[in-house]
Design a protein around this motif. Sequence first.
Motif, short mmCIF file in Angstrom:
data_model
loop_
_atom_site.label_atom_id
_atom_site.label_comp_id
_atom_site.label_asym_id
_atom_site.label_seq_id
_atom_site.Cartn_x
_atom_site.Cartn_y
_atom_site.Cartn_z
N SER A 26 0.87 -1.30 0.07
CA SER A 26 0.06 -0.29 -0.15
C SER A 26 0.97 1.19 0.01
O SER A 26 0.55 2.45 -0.78
N ILE A 27 1.93 1.14 0.80
CA ILE A 27 2.86 2.31 0.81
C ILE A 27 3.47 2.46 -0.46
O ILE A 27 3.78 3.62 -1.05
N ALA A 36 -3.03 6.39 10.01
CA ALA A 36 -4.47 6.47 9.81
C ALA A 36 -4.88 6.24 8.25
O ALA A 36 -5.96 5.47 8.10
N GLU A 37 -4.21 6.70 7.54
CA GLU A 37 -4.39 6.35 5.99
C GLU A 37 -4.12 4.95 5.60
O GLU A 37 -4.97 4.56 4.73
N LEU A 38 -3.11 4.27 6.08
CA LEU A 38 -3.15 2.98 6.15
C LEU A 38 -4.25 2.11 6.59
O LEU A 38 -4.72 1.24 5.90
N ALA A 39 -4.89 2.30 7.70
CA ALA A 39 -5.81 1.89 8.53
C ALA A 39 -7.21 1.83 7.63
O ALA A 39 -7.75 0.92 7.37
N SER A 40 -7.28 3.09 7.18
CA SER A 40 -8.43 3.20 6.36
C SER A 40 -8.37 2.39 5.08
O SER A 40 -9.37 1.90 4.55
N VAL A 49 -1.95 -1.73 12.33
CA VAL A 49 -1.21 -1.16 11.41
C VAL A 49 0.31 -0.80 12.19
O VAL A 49 1.19 -0.99 11.53
N ARG A 50 0.06 -0.15 13.20
CA ARG A 50 1.22 0.19 13.92
C ARG A 50 2.19 -1.07 14.12
O ARG A 50 3.49 -1.06 14.22
N ARG A 51 1.69 -2.15 14.75
CA ARG A 51 2.30 -3.39 14.97
C ARG A 51 3.06 -3.84 13.69
O ARG A 51 4.14 -4.12 13.98
N VAL A 81 4.48 10.05 8.81
CA VAL A 81 4.35 9.19 7.57
C VAL A 81 5.59 8.20 7.29
O VAL A 81 6.61 8.36 7.83
N PHE A 82 5.12 7.20 6.61
CA PHE A 82 6.00 5.95 6.46
C PHE A 82 6.27 5.62 5.02
O PHE A 82 5.34 5.66 4.19
#
Length: 260
Positions: A26-27, A36-40, A49-51, A81-82
Amino acid sequence: MKNVGEAPQEELATGERSTRNRVARSILQHGPSTVAELASRLGLTQAAVRRHLDALLADDVVAAHEQRIYGARTRGRPAKVFALTDCGRDAFDQSYDQLAADALSWIAEQHGGSEAVAAFARARIAALADAYRTAVEAAGPEERTEALAKALSADGYAATARSAPQPRQGEQLCQHHCPVAHVAERFPQLCEAETELFAELLGTHVQRLATIAHGDGVCTTFIPRTAKPRRPGSTATARTPQTPQTPTNASTSTAGRNPA
């Protein structure tokens, strides 16, 4: 895509591995992203997501940066951001293997067939050999195979050395990873040049028993125990006795029966 975010000793459940790959992909597809963007996008909780990001950070697959703010800054700290690192991008399928195979095909067509490819393979391995030679020559006669395995591991081959199973008298050099395996499937000269180098460095005849390029799980090379091992760098043959009609191939007829 290859599996990313996996420590060598970690056994991840299939679902965990798949989700971690989804986060990284996704990134790749959307660019630097917040939790938050990744989770959505992925339908995950932010905690999940953080894990996964923590594991990807530990494996240098992603890196965290402060989010750039355009216009008036809101109160509070900006979200992180990652983004994928170079290592993370390399974990995804690339066209390098096809490019290398195309280049070798062109060499074969334009500059002398399989012999031209063999010459390239020998030149390539010779350019990589200095570190291996230094390591082997610094070791005692009984530690040379182990020293070569450590030098190969430093180049990403995940190599180990061990005593050969009975009734063979000698050692086995096992390479658990091969960075050029996909290209070597089409051009076995790469394996042959490597095997010839092992014989030269170890100062004795060696026998390639299995290769990842030919579908085996491990590249396995047998180094016989000799009463008076040759000095590294002296002339030695890497090929096992074969009839003249046998195609040039670094693996012997036992290649399909990996003893590792």
